[in-house]
Design an enzyme around this catalytic site. Structure first.
Site, PDB file in Angstrom:
ATOM      1  CG  HIS A   1      -3.431  -0.669  -6.705  1.00  0.00           C
ATOM      2  ND1 HIS A   1      -3.796  -0.037  -5.533  1.00  0.00           N
ATOM      3  CD2 HIS A   1      -3.482  -1.999  -6.437  1.00  0.00           C
ATOM      4  CE1 HIS A   1      -4.080  -0.947  -4.606  1.00  0.00           C
ATOM      5  NE2 HIS A   1      -3.888  -2.157  -5.141  1.00  0.00           N
TER       6      HIS A   1
ATOM      7  NE  ARG B   1      -4.279  -1.384   0.161  1.00  0.00           N
ATOM      8  CZ  ARG B   1      -4.439  -2.426  -0.663  1.00  0.00           C
ATOM      9  NH1 ARG B   1      -3.498  -2.730  -1.555  1.00  0.00           N
ATOM     10  NH2 ARG B   1      -5.538  -3.151  -0.622  1.00  0.00           N
TER      11      ARG B   1
END
Ligand code: NAP
Ligand code: GLV
Length: 312
Positions: free
Chosen positions: A275, A227
C-alpha cells in the site's frame, strides 16, 4: 474573518506519523490547538477532525463542537457507514497533485515492468545472457476516471499508450476512449492491462471477481491500486491458475498488512507492494486543509466534499 478566530484540530493518524501534520498546521495563523489521538485532553473546542484509518470508536462523542471532518487520504471508505458521523457533518478528502503524480508514476512503473518484461531481463543478466527482448504496444484500461484515474489516463496518452476509461458518468478526456454506466462489458473487452482506481463502497466492493475477469481480454493483466475490498482474492487465484489472467500487480489487500501465510506470497504471477502506490504528502495536503479552514472561518463553501449518499 474575525481577527482572533482560529480553529482547534484533532488528528487521528491511524498508522501514519502525525508529526509533519502537527508541524505544518501549527505554523498556520488559522490554527489554535492541535491534539493527536489518543489523548486524555479536553477536546471540547475541536472543530476539525483529521482522520486516517480507522475512525476510532468513541472519538466523535468527545467532540461536541465538531464542524467538519477530513480523511487524510483520497479514500473515504474508512468513514462510510460509520454511525458516529452525524449525517449533516461535512466530510472532505484529500485531492492533491502529488497524490495523482505519485499514483501515475507507480502505475507507469508497473506497466513498464510488464511491457518491457523486466523480470526476464534481470533473469538474463543473472545468467550472463545478452537477450534482446521485444515488446509490443499495450492497451490500458483505467477503471475510475476521478482525480487519480483521469490524471493517469492523460499521462498514459502522452506516453503513447492506447487508453480506455470507465466512469460512472460519461467523461471526455482527449485521446481516451471512454465508457460509462451500463457499458462496463464493452470497456472490459478492450484493454490488455486493467488499472483499478475506483472508490470502495457498496456499489464497487468485490467488483474484481471471476465473472469480471471472464469479460476481459484472454491473458489480461490486472493492476489493483484502489482498495483490497474491490478484489475477490480467491477468484484472482482461480483466474491466474486457469490462465484466464496473465498476472497482477497488487498494492492493496483485504487485510493489511497482508498475512505472512497468504497464498499471494510466493506466486511468480503476482507482484505485491505494501500500500505504497501513492501516499499523502503532508506538506502539500496541509495547504488544502488550511484552504478549507479559511473557507470555514470566512463562511465560504468547503472544497473537496464527499457525497456520503453517493459514497465517494
Ligand atoms: P475520485 O476522484 O472520487 O474518482 C472516482 C472515480 O470512480 C470517478 O471517475 C467516478 O465516476 C468513478 N466511479 C465511482 N463509482 C463508480 C461506479 N459504481 N462505477 C463506475 N465508476 C465509478 O477518487 P480518486 O481520488 O481518483 O481515488 C480513487 C481511489 O484510489 C480512492 O478511493 C482510494 O481508494 C484509492 N487510492 C489508493 C492509493 C494507494 O496508495 N494505493 C492512494 C490514493 C488513493 P464519476 O467520474 O462519474 O463520478
Ligand atoms: C490511500 O490509500 C489514500 O486513499 O489516500
Amino acid at each position: 474573518m474575525s481577527q482572533h478566530k482560529k480553529l482547534s484540530v484533532l488528528i487521528s493518524p491511524g498508522n501514519w506519523n502525525p508529526e509533519p501534520w502537527v508541524e505544518g498546521l501549527s505554523a498556520s495563523e488559522l490554527i489554535d490547538e492541535i491534539h493527536v489521538w489518543p489523548t486524555e485532553a479536553n477536546l471540547e473546542k475541536v472543530e476539525l477532525l483529521l482522520v486516517w484509518k480507522p475512525l476510532p470508536e468513541g472519538v466523535v462523542s468527545r467532540l461536541p463542537n465538531l464542524k467538519f471532518l477530513s480523511s487524510m487520504g483520497a479514500g473515504v471508505d474508512h468513514l462510510l457507514g460509520d454511525s458516529q458521523i452525524p449525517k449533516d457533518l461535512p466530510v472532505m478528502r484529500i485531492v492533491d497533485k502529488y497524490l495523482a503524480i505519485d499514483m501515475t508514476n507507480y502505475v507507469m512503473m508497473s506497466l513498464m515492468i510488464y511491457q518491457r518484461r523486466y523480470h526476464q531481463l534481470i533473469e538474463n543478466q543473472k545468467n550472463n545472457v545478452w537477450g534482446r527482448l521485444g515488446y509490443s504496444k499495450v492497451k490500458v484500461g483505467v477503471l475510475g476516471l476521478g482525480a487519480l484515474g483521469s490524471h493517469l489516463a492523460r499521462q498514459l496518452v502522452k506516453s503513447g499508450f492506447e487508453v480506455y476509461g470507465f466512469s460512472r458518468n460519461p467523461k471526455e478526456l482527449e485521446g481516451v476512449e471512454s465508457y460509462s454506466g451500463k457499458d462496463l462489458n464493452a470497456f472490459l473487452a478492450k484493454p490488455e492491462v486493467l488499472v483499478n482506481l475506483l472508490p470502495l463502497n457498496d456499489y464497487t466492493k468485490d467488483i474484481l471477481n471471476y465473472d469480471f475477469f471472464t469479460k476481459m481480454q484472454p491473458r489480461a493483466y490486472l493492476i489493483n491500486v484502489a482498495r483490497g475490498g474491490h478484489l475477490v482474492e480467491a477468484d484472482l487465484i482461480r483466474a491466474l491458475d486457469e490462465g484466464l489472467l496473465k498476472g497482477a500487480t497488487l498494492d492493496v489487500f483485504r487485510q493489511e498488512p497482508l498475512p505472512s501465510d497468504h497464498p499471494f506470497w510466493g506466486r511468480d504471477d503476482i507482484i505485491i507492494t505494501p500500500h505504497v502506490a501513492s501516499v499523502t504528502t503532508p506538506d502539500s495536503a496541509i495547504n488544502q486543509v488550511l484552504e478549507n479552514c479559511r473557507n470555514f472561518l470566512e463562511g465560504r463553501p468547503l472544497n473537496y466534499l464527499v457525497d456520503l449518499a453517493r459514497q465517494y
